[in-house]
Scaffold this motif. Structure first.
Motif, mmCIF file in Angstrom:
data_model
loop_
_atom_site.group_PDB
_atom_site.id
_atom_site.type_symbol
_atom_site.label_atom_id
_atom_site.label_comp_id
_atom_site.label_asym_id
_atom_site.label_seq_id
_atom_site.Cartn_x
_atom_site.Cartn_y
_atom_site.Cartn_z
ATOM 1 N N GLU A 211 19.647 65.341 8.779
ATOM 2 C CA GLU A 211 19.618 66.769 8.487
ATOM 3 C C GLU A 211 21.005 67.392 8.685
ATOM 4 N N ARG A 212 21.710 66.982 9.702
ATOM 5 C CA ARG A 212 23.067 67.479 9.940
ATOM 6 C C ARG A 212 23.983 67.089 8.786
ATOM 7 N N SER A 225 33.752 80.459 1.662
ATOM 8 C CA SER A 225 33.482 81.821 1.192
ATOM 9 C C SER A 225 33.872 82.873 2.234
ATOM 10 N N GLY A 226 34.457 82.406 3.360
ATOM 11 C CA GLY A 226 34.950 83.336 4.373
ATOM 12 C C GLY A 226 34.001 83.578 5.520
ATOM 13 N N LYS A 227 32.925 82.832 5.585
ATOM 14 C CA LYS A 227 31.953 83.049 6.663
ATOM 15 C C LYS A 227 32.263 82.140 7.856
ATOM 16 N N ASN A 228 31.958 82.622 9.045
ATOM 17 C CA ASN A 228 32.132 81.848 10.268
ATOM 18 C C ASN A 228 30.867 81.014 10.495
ATOM 19 N N ALA A 229 30.811 79.847 9.840
ATOM 20 C CA ALA A 229 29.603 79.019 9.851
ATOM 21 C C ALA A 229 29.792 77.779 10.714
ATOM 22 N N LYS A 230 28.780 77.476 11.505
ATOM 23 C CA LYS A 230 28.801 76.287 12.345
ATOM 24 C C LYS A 230 27.422 75.633 12.345
ATOM 25 N N ILE A 231 27.427 74.307 12.501
ATOM 26 C CA ILE A 231 26.162 73.575 12.628
ATOM 27 C C ILE A 231 25.870 73.393 14.109
ATOM 28 N N ARG A 232 24.683 73.801 14.512
ATOM 29 C CA ARG A 232 24.314 73.682 15.925
ATOM 30 C C ARG A 232 22.910 73.087 16.043
ATOM 31 N N VAL A 233 22.689 72.483 17.197
ATOM 32 C CA VAL A 233 21.382 71.916 17.506
ATOM 33 C C VAL A 233 20.616 72.905 18.371
ATOM 34 N N THR A 236 14.887 70.627 18.799
ATOM 35 C CA THR A 236 14.857 69.469 17.907
ATOM 36 C C THR A 236 15.239 69.866 16.470
ATOM 37 N N LYS A 237 15.767 71.055 16.313
ATOM 38 C CA LYS A 237 16.156 71.541 14.999
ATOM 39 C C LYS A 237 17.676 71.549 14.858
ATOM 40 N N VAL A 238 18.130 71.198 13.667
ATOM 41 C CA VAL A 238 19.558 71.293 13.329
ATOM 42 C C VAL A 238 19.684 72.402 12.296
ATOM 43 N N ALA A 239 20.539 73.383 12.565
ATOM 44 C CA ALA A 239 20.633 74.529 11.673
ATOM 45 C C ALA A 239 22.071 75.022 11.580
ATOM 46 N N ILE A 240 22.304 75.793 10.540
ATOM 47 C CA ILE A 240 23.609 76.449 10.357
ATOM 48 C C ILE A 240 23.526 77.853 10.953
ATOM 49 N N PHE A 241 24.532 78.185 11.741
ATOM 50 C CA PHE A 241 24.628 79.530 12.292
ATOM 51 C C PHE A 241 25.838 80.227 11.685
ATOM 52 N N VAL A 242 25.637 81.442 11.239
ATOM 53 C CA VAL A 242 26.721 82.268 10.710
ATOM 54 C C VAL A 242 26.862 83.467 11.629
ATOM 55 N N ILE A 246 21.200 82.380 12.977
ATOM 56 C CA ILE A 246 20.747 81.255 12.160
ATOM 57 C C ILE A 246 20.722 81.658 10.694
ATOM 58 N N TRP A 247 21.244 80.748 9.864
ATOM 59 C CA TRP A 247 21.357 81.023 8.443
ATOM 60 C C TRP A 247 20.136 80.476 7.712
ATOM 61 N N LYS A 248 19.550 81.317 6.868
ATOM 62 C CA LYS A 248 18.372 80.916 6.102
ATOM 63 C C LYS A 248 18.819 80.447 4.712
#
Length: 251
Positions: A211-212, A225-233, A236-242, A246-248
């Motif tokens: 998933e990562r 695109s200029g967003k401060n995006a990071k992948i975080r755990v 048990t979920k892996v998601a993108i945070f902006v 959490i980014w949908k």
């Protein structure tokens, strides 16, 4: 008169007379026969009527059995319909929930067993017989001299599908604070070796690693695109945070 005629007459006159027919006796016999025939016919008709009555009773019983069978079939059809439309979907839903629960529990157990680990990428292998812990420590001390004091439970390289690819290093830390510190300063140091960035990531279960990996190009597009995006755990979920939210993906 001839001699033959005279002889014939003598013969007829010498025969005894036949007794007269008794008409009363014959009528009595006929009446007895008819009475017996009537009684026999009545007996036969009574037997036939009895058999027909039994046949009718059997037919009625069969009809009742058929009616009961039809009622039973209708009830069975209703039961089958209920099983198909209610019971089976309910069991499928419960089974699906149970599988998800078991998978989540297994994932949590696997994640817990790997929580003290970090994976390091793009650190060249010095030789087939290298001291991998020493190689990793030298890289870490380039960005933080305190790395000399880090205690490892185990350090080794993981196999790769490609023989030319650099094998990643997996390190198990004895202290979680050392793990968190290394993860923090490696991500900030932007250290490059042979033109490639040294990357440190948590050692995740296979499903979370996949998933990562899927989210990386999406995160990169968000960054472009200029967003401060990071992948975080998160659990048990892996998601993108902006910007820490959490980014949908469907937005």
């Amino acid at each position: 008169m001839t001699t033959n005629e005279a002889s014939s007459r003598r013969t007829r006159s010498s025969q005894p007379d036949q007794p007269p027919v008794d008409n009363e006796v014959n009528m009595h016999t006929l009446h007895a026969l008819l009475t017996k025939l009537d009684a026999d016919m009545n007996s036969r008709f009574d037997a036939l009527a009895s058999q027909m009555s039994k046949v009718n009773a059997d037919i009625k019983g069969i009809r009742n059995d058929m009616a009961d069978l039809e009622t039973g079939v209708k009830h069975m059809d209703n039961d089958i319909l209920e099983i198909k439309e209610e019971t089976i979907p309910k069991l499928e839903s419960e089974l699906k929930d149970k599988i998800q629960e078991l998978n989540a529990s297994r994932l949590e157990s696997e994640l817990y067993s790997k929580k003290a680990n970090l994976l390091f990428f793009n650190i060249p292998q010095s030789s087939a017989s290298e001291d991998t812990e020493n190689v990793l420590r030298k890289v870490l001390t380039k960005v933080n001299t305190a790395a000399d004091d880090i205690e490892f439970a185990n350090v080794h390289r993981l196999p790769t599908k490609s023989v030319t690819a650099t094998k990643p290093i997996i390190a198990k830390f004895l202290k979680m604070k050392d793990r968190e510190a290394v993860l923090n300063y490696i991500s900030r140091a932007k250290l490059n070796i042979a033109g490639k960035p040294v990357v440190a990531v948590p050692h995740l279960p296979t499903a979370m690693q996949q998933e990562r990996k899927r989210l990386i190009p999406i995160r990169n597009k968000l960054i472009d695109s200029g967003k401060n995006a990071k992948i975080r755990v998160q659990g048990t979920k892996v998601a993108i945070f902006v910007d820490k939210v959490i980014w949908k993906e469907n937005l």
